[in-house]
Design a protein around this motif. Structure first.
Motif, PDB file in Angstrom:
ATOM      1  N   ASN A   1     -17.161  12.508 -11.907  1.00 55.16           N
ATOM      2  CA  ASN A   1     -17.449  11.804 -12.867  1.00 55.16           C
ATOM      3  C   ASN A   1     -15.131  12.103 -12.941  1.00 55.16           C
ATOM      4  O   ASN A   1     -14.384  12.935 -12.149  1.00 55.16           O
ATOM      5  CB  ASN A   1     -17.491  13.285 -13.621  1.00 55.16           C
ATOM      6  N   VAL A   2     -14.988  11.279 -13.695  1.00 62.11           N
ATOM      7  CA  VAL A   2     -13.775  10.760 -14.166  1.00 62.11           C
ATOM      8  C   VAL A   2     -13.475  10.743 -15.166  1.00 62.11           C
ATOM      9  O   VAL A   2     -13.837  10.290 -16.743  1.00 62.11           O
ATOM     10  CB  VAL A   2     -12.775   8.985 -13.223  1.00 62.11           C
ATOM     11  N   GLU A   3     -12.173  11.812 -16.004  1.00 62.63           N
ATOM     12  CA  GLU A   3     -11.993  12.344 -17.479  1.00 62.63           C
ATOM     13  C   GLU A   3     -10.710  11.695 -17.879  1.00 62.63           C
ATOM     14  O   GLU A   3      -9.566  12.456 -17.081  1.00 62.63           O
ATOM     15  CB  GLU A   3     -12.100  13.556 -17.841  1.00 62.63           C
ATOM     16  N   ASP A   4      -9.842  11.001 -17.862  1.00 56.43           N
ATOM     17  CA  ASP A   4      -9.203  11.108 -18.545  1.00 56.43           C
ATOM     18  C   ASP A   4      -7.919  12.205 -20.149  1.00 56.43           C
ATOM     19  O   ASP A   4      -8.938  11.446 -20.945  1.00 56.43           O
ATOM     20  CB  ASP A   4      -8.870   9.145 -19.015  1.00 56.43           C
ATOM     21  N   TRP A   5      -7.231  12.381 -19.469  1.00 55.55           N
ATOM     22  CA  TRP A   5      -7.088  13.305 -20.507  1.00 55.55           C
ATOM     23  C   TRP A   5      -5.904  13.445 -21.529  1.00 55.55           C
ATOM     24  O   TRP A   5      -5.595  13.949 -22.431  1.00 55.55           O
ATOM     25  CB  TRP A   5      -6.491  14.854 -20.213  1.00 55.55           C
ATOM     26  N   GLY A   6      -5.313  12.017 -21.425  1.00 59.13           N
ATOM     27  CA  GLY A   6      -4.573  11.283 -22.210  1.00 59.13           C
ATOM     28  C   GLY A   6      -2.918  12.794 -22.036  1.00 59.13           C
ATOM     29  O   GLY A   6      -2.665  12.362 -20.884  1.00 59.13           O
ATOM     30  N   LYS A   7      -2.053  11.782 -22.823  1.00 57.40           N
ATOM     31  CA  LYS A   7      -0.421  12.321 -23.052  1.00 57.40           C
ATOM     32  C   LYS A   7      -1.069  14.134 -22.755  1.00 57.40           C
ATOM     33  O   LYS A   7      -1.059  13.998 -24.133  1.00 57.40           O
ATOM     34  CB  LYS A   7       0.173  11.655 -23.472  1.00 57.40           C
ATOM     35  N   ARG A   8      -0.356  14.749 -22.305  1.00 60.13           N
ATOM     36  CA  ARG A   8      -0.139  16.311 -22.174  1.00 60.13           C
ATOM     37  C   ARG A   8       0.784  16.779 -21.658  1.00 60.13           C
ATOM     38  O   ARG A   8       2.153  16.336 -21.008  1.00 60.13           O
ATOM     39  CB  ARG A   8      -0.752  17.181 -21.571  1.00 60.13           C
ATOM     40  N   LYS A   9       1.667  17.895 -22.740  1.00 62.39           N
ATOM     41  CA  LYS A   9       2.915  18.355 -22.646  1.00 62.39           C
ATOM     42  C   LYS A   9       3.068  19.075 -21.735  1.00 62.39           C
ATOM     43  O   LYS A   9       2.461  19.665 -21.320  1.00 62.39           O
ATOM     44  CB  LYS A   9       3.859  18.836 -24.387  1.00 62.39           C
ATOM     45  N   LEU A  10       4.012  18.574 -20.685  1.00 56.88           N
ATOM     46  CA  LEU A  10       4.181  20.018 -19.914  1.00 56.88           C
ATOM     47  C   LEU A  10       4.632  20.886 -20.172  1.00 56.88           C
ATOM     48  O   LEU A  10       6.014  20.966 -20.812  1.00 56.88           O
ATOM     49  CB  LEU A  10       5.107  18.744 -18.579  1.00 56.88           C
ATOM     50  N   ALA A  11       4.699  22.755 -19.078  1.00 54.94           N
ATOM     51  CA  ALA A  11       5.378  23.271 -19.109  1.00 54.94           C
ATOM     52  C   ALA A  11       7.066  23.338 -18.982  1.00 54.94           C
ATOM     53  O   ALA A  11       7.950  24.546 -19.598  1.00 54.94           O
ATOM     54  CB  ALA A  11       4.464  24.672 -18.481  1.00 54.94           C
ATOM     55  N   PHE A  12       7.190  22.808 -18.225  1.00 55.72           N
ATOM     56  CA  PHE A  12       8.475  22.239 -17.859  1.00 55.72           C
ATOM     57  C   PHE A  12       8.622  21.072 -16.829  1.00 55.72           C
ATOM     58  O   PHE A  12       7.970  20.633 -16.816  1.00 55.72           O
ATOM     59  CB  PHE A  12       8.703  23.922 -16.541  1.00 55.72           C
ATOM     60  N   GLU A  13      10.374  20.783 -17.079  1.00 53.92           N
ATOM     61  CA  GLU A  13      10.140  19.116 -16.895  1.00 53.92           C
ATOM     62  C   GLU A  13      10.251  18.910 -15.608  1.00 53.92           C
ATOM     63  O   GLU A  13      10.732  19.938 -14.458  1.00 53.92           O
ATOM     64  CB  GLU A  13      12.089  19.270 -17.323  1.00 53.92           C
ATOM     65  N   ILE A  14       9.471  18.021 -15.848  1.00 53.60           N
ATOM     66  CA  ILE A  14       9.595  17.348 -13.940  1.00 53.60           C
ATOM     67  C   ILE A  14      10.161  15.781 -13.532  1.00 53.60           C
ATOM     68  O   ILE A  14       9.503  15.188 -14.270  1.00 53.60           O
ATOM     69  CB  ILE A  14       8.260  17.639 -13.623  1.00 53.60           C
ATOM     70  N   ASP A  15      10.776  15.718 -12.995  1.00 51.60           N
ATOM     71  CA  ASP A  15      11.552  14.610 -12.362  1.00 51.60           C
ATOM     72  C   ASP A  15      12.325  13.918 -14.532  1.00 51.60           C
ATOM     73  O   ASP A  15      11.820  12.664 -14.014  1.00 51.60           O
ATOM     74  CB  ASP A  15      10.083  13.468 -11.811  1.00 51.60           C
ATOM     75  N   GLY A  16      12.726  14.838 -15.414  1.00 53.74           N
ATOM     76  CA  GLY A  16      12.748  13.963 -16.070  1.00 53.74           C
ATOM     77  C   GLY A  16      12.385  13.618 -17.158  1.00 53.74           C
ATOM     78  O   GLY A  16      12.616  13.189 -18.193  1.00 53.74           O
ATOM     79  N   LEU A  17      10.687  13.930 -16.584  1.00 56.89           N
ATOM     80  CA  LEU A  17       9.608  14.206 -17.296  1.00 56.89           C
ATOM     81  C   LEU A  17       9.451  15.653 -18.382  1.00 56.89           C
ATOM     82  O   LEU A  17       9.931  16.125 -18.006  1.00 56.89           O
ATOM     83  CB  LEU A  17       8.375  13.485 -17.546  1.00 56.89           C
ATOM     84  N   THR A  18       9.215  15.241 -19.885  1.00 55.16           N
ATOM     85  CA  THR A  18       8.319  15.839 -20.459  1.00 55.16           C
ATOM     86  C   THR A  18       6.921  15.985 -21.022  1.00 55.16           C
ATOM     87  O   THR A  18       6.369  17.253 -21.881  1.00 55.16           O
ATOM     88  CB  THR A  18       9.211  16.304 -21.796  1.00 55.16           C
ATOM     89  N   GLU A  19       6.655  14.467 -20.349  1.00 56.18           N
ATOM     90  CA  GLU A  19       4.597  14.275 -21.094  1.00 56.18           C
ATOM     91  C   GLU A  19       4.390  13.911 -18.988  1.00 56.18           C
ATOM     92  O   GLU A  19       5.576  13.310 -19.144  1.00 56.18           O
ATOM     93  CB  GLU A  19       4.649  13.300 -22.485  1.00 56.18           C
ATOM     94  N   GLY A  20       2.935  14.601 -19.299  1.00 61.33           N
ATOM     95  CA  GLY A  20       2.574  13.423 -18.052  1.00 61.33           C
ATOM     96  C   GLY A  20       0.868  13.110 -18.795  1.00 61.33           C
ATOM     97  O   GLY A  20       1.004  13.334 -19.882  1.00 61.33           O
ATOM     98  N   ASP A  21       0.723  12.068 -17.936  1.00 62.07           N
ATOM     99  CA  ASP A  21      -1.103  11.582 -19.030  1.00 62.07           C
ATOM    100  C   ASP A  21      -1.531  11.661 -17.238  1.00 62.07           C
ATOM    101  O   ASP A  21      -1.401  11.445 -16.271  1.00 62.07           O
ATOM    102  CB  ASP A  21      -0.511   9.635 -18.774  1.00 62.07           C
ATOM    103  N   TYR A  22      -2.298  12.300 -17.881  1.00 65.66           N
ATOM    104  CA  TYR A  22      -3.276  13.488 -17.308  1.00 65.66           C
ATOM    105  C   TYR A  22      -4.767  12.826 -16.981  1.00 65.66           C
ATOM    106  O   TYR A  22      -5.246  12.143 -16.954  1.00 65.66           O
ATOM    107  CB  TYR A  22      -3.438  15.041 -17.650  1.00 65.66           C
TER     108      TYR A  22
END
Length: 97
Positions: free
Chosen positions: A39-60
């Protein structure tokens, strides 16, 4: 074959081509030695708990799959060298054996 779960995220600004390339590379790494993707589930954009590589959101994306335990090291290596994947986590699932 053992059951595993892979959760990874990419930069939300990346295009569909990049996301499809990452998904295809994961599929090839799992299926090469007889593994199967359940199974593959696209969770979409989610806010990150802390900044990673200058990003505050990620596409999970969440991937449930069955594979031989020896394939996990190769899958981990593939995800580490892929610049599009910012973070990933592979977990063995005893409940899906």
């Amino acid at each position: 074959m053992k059951a595993y779960e892979l959760l990874y995220f990419v930069d939300p600004a990346s295009n569909d081509e990049v996301r499809a390339g990452v998904a295809k590379r994961i599929e090839v790494a799992v299926v090469t030695d007889g593994g199967t993707i359940d199974n593959v589930e696209d969770w979409g954009k989610r806010k990150l708990a802390f900044e990673i590589d200058g990003l505050t959101e990620g596409d999970y994306t969440l991937v449930n799959f069955h594979a031989d335990p020896t394939q996990i090291a190769e899958l981990d290596r593939v995800l580490r060298i892929n610049d599009a994947v910012k973070r990933h986590m592979i977990v063995r699932r005893d409940d899906k054996e």
